[in-house]
Design an enzyme around this catalytic site. Structure first.
Site, PDB file in Angstrom:
ATOM      1  N   ASN A   1      46.502   6.609  14.479  1.00  0.00           N
ATOM      2  CA  ASN A   1      46.812   6.579  16.055  1.00  0.00           C
ATOM      3  C   ASN A   1      45.633   6.369  16.709  1.00  0.00           C
ATOM      4  O   ASN A   1      44.287   6.558  16.315  1.00  0.00           O
ATOM      5  CB  ASN A   1      47.977   7.803  16.124  1.00  0.00           C
ATOM      6  CG  ASN A   1      48.997   7.426  17.402  1.00  0.00           C
ATOM      7  OD1 ASN A   1      48.483   6.902  18.324  1.00  0.00           O
ATOM      8  ND2 ASN A   1      50.058   8.079  17.224  1.00  0.00           N
TER       9      ASN A   1
ATOM     10  N   HIS B   1      23.253  18.498   9.446  1.00  0.00           N
ATOM     11  CA  HIS B   1      22.150  18.758   9.952  1.00  0.00           C
ATOM     12  C   HIS B   1      21.615  19.932   9.609  1.00  0.00           C
ATOM     13  O   HIS B   1      22.332  20.889   9.180  1.00  0.00           O
ATOM     14  CB  HIS B   1      22.144  18.896  11.676  1.00  0.00           C
ATOM     15  CG  HIS B   1      22.687  17.669  12.262  1.00  0.00           C
ATOM     16  ND1 HIS B   1      21.883  16.526  12.579  1.00  0.00           N
ATOM     17  CD2 HIS B   1      24.021  17.362  12.726  1.00  0.00           C
ATOM     18  CE1 HIS B   1      22.649  15.660  13.380  1.00  0.00           C
ATOM     19  NE2 HIS B   1      23.741  16.112  13.354  1.00  0.00           N
TER      20      HIS B   1
ATOM     21  N   THR C   1      37.488  22.317   5.575  1.00  0.00           N
ATOM     22  CA  THR C   1      36.009  22.471   5.405  1.00  0.00           C
ATOM     23  C   THR C   1      35.880  22.491   3.702  1.00  0.00           C
ATOM     24  O   THR C   1      34.887  22.405   3.171  1.00  0.00           O
ATOM     25  CB  THR C   1      35.579  23.774   6.034  1.00  0.00           C
ATOM     26  OG1 THR C   1      36.474  24.733   4.892  1.00  0.00           O
ATOM     27  CG2 THR C   1      35.557  23.956   7.101  1.00  0.00           C
ATOM     28  N   LYS C   2      36.785  22.466   2.880  1.00  0.00           N
ATOM     29  CA  LYS C   2      36.766  22.347   1.624  1.00  0.00           C
ATOM     30  C   LYS C   2      38.039  21.626   1.063  1.00  0.00           C
ATOM     31  O   LYS C   2      38.918  21.258   1.810  1.00  0.00           O
ATOM     32  CB  LYS C   2      36.936  23.711   0.821  1.00  0.00           C
ATOM     33  CG  LYS C   2      35.852  24.613   1.393  1.00  0.00           C
ATOM     34  CD  LYS C   2      36.053  26.260   0.626  1.00  0.00           C
ATOM     35  CE  LYS C   2      34.757  26.966   0.995  1.00  0.00           C
ATOM     36  NZ  LYS C   2      35.248  28.244   0.526  1.00  0.00           N
TER      37      LYS C   2
ATOM     38  N   ARG D   1      52.051  25.524   1.196  1.00  0.00           N
ATOM     39  CA  ARG D   1      52.837  25.205   0.142  1.00  0.00           C
ATOM     40  C   ARG D   1      52.845  24.026  -0.748  1.00  0.00           C
ATOM     41  O   ARG D   1      52.168  22.981  -0.174  1.00  0.00           O
ATOM     42  CB  ARG D   1      54.263  25.755   0.536  1.00  0.00           C
ATOM     43  CG  ARG D   1      54.986  24.471   1.292  1.00  0.00           C
ATOM     44  CD  ARG D   1      56.482  24.834   1.767  1.00  0.00           C
ATOM     45  NE  ARG D   1      56.829  23.883   2.930  1.00  0.00           N
ATOM     46  CZ  ARG D   1      57.433  22.767   2.270  1.00  0.00           C
ATOM     47  NH1 ARG D   1      57.568  22.261   1.039  1.00  0.00           N
ATOM     48  NH2 ARG D   1      58.050  21.990   3.503  1.00  0.00           N
TER      49      ARG D   1
END
Length: 201
Positions: free
Chosen positions: A83, A113, A163-164, A181
């Site tokens: 989109n 950075h 982030t993981k 879930r």
């Protein structure tokens, strides 16, 4: 080793390098042309995406506006849809599987950075590859950070910050995103219980 090779290998590289600068200018020019293209001119839109991403662009439908750093570091599978307002900082490769759906205002960032300000104010940076599996749905407003892998069939809820790594076959959400879930056959029954073909028609 060139700065481009260093960048794609995940090493520190000089982002002010002339070759990289010109490559980004090329991508910015092509996305500028794509973003101002008449939505009804489907073939022109495809032509611009082919120049930016290669022939694989024929497998993708990307709504304008769309932004990226290089374009040729993006790999899409069959039936890719995004989109509006997708931003991909593809300093490292960004690889999508088949049947990926992306909501509006999603940011996918391979760039990083140095943390220490003495180095962060230089033109040196690094990048980490991002992988998105098959049949993944990324909701609106999601941010995906460097080095992340998202497994097959997973849904990332809108507004999440990834982030993981996220495993396959789950719904994940939040900041930072966590597994909420698993996706099960109960989900199939919930969404399809009133469709004609569920009754054998």
């Amino acid at each position: 080793m060139t700065q481009r090779e260093r960048m794609e290998a995940g090493l520190l590289y000089n982002s002010a390098n002339e070759e990289l600068f010109q490559a980004r200018i090329r991508a910015k020019h092509l996305t500028f042309e794509f973003n101002r293209c008449d939505p009804a001119d489907v073939e022109k839109r495809k032509e611009i995406l082919r120049e930016l991403m290669g022939e694989q662009a024929d497998k993708a439908w990307i709504e304008a506006p769309f932004y990226c750093d290089y374009g040729d570091n993006i790999e899409v599978g069959e039936n890719f849809y995004s989109n509006t307002n997708l931003t991909i900082l593809d300093c490292a490769p960004v690889r999508f599987g088949d049947n990926v759906l992306i909501g509006p205002n999603v940011g996918i960032y391979t760039a990083g950075h140095p943390v220490h300000p003495d180095h962060r104010t230089s033109t040196w940076e690094y990048a980490r590859e991002i992988r998105v599996g098959n049949c993944v749905w990324i909701g609106g407003g999601v941010t995906i950070n460097p080095g992340v892998t998202i497994g097959d069939n997973t849904v990332v809820a809108s507004g999440s910050v990834v982030t993981k790594d996220i495993p396959a076959n789950v719904i994940a959400g939040g900041n930072p995103a966590k597994v909420i879930r698993e996706i099960t056959d109960e989900d199939r029954k919930y969404y399809f219980k009133n469709l004609p073909y569920d009754k054998g028609e």
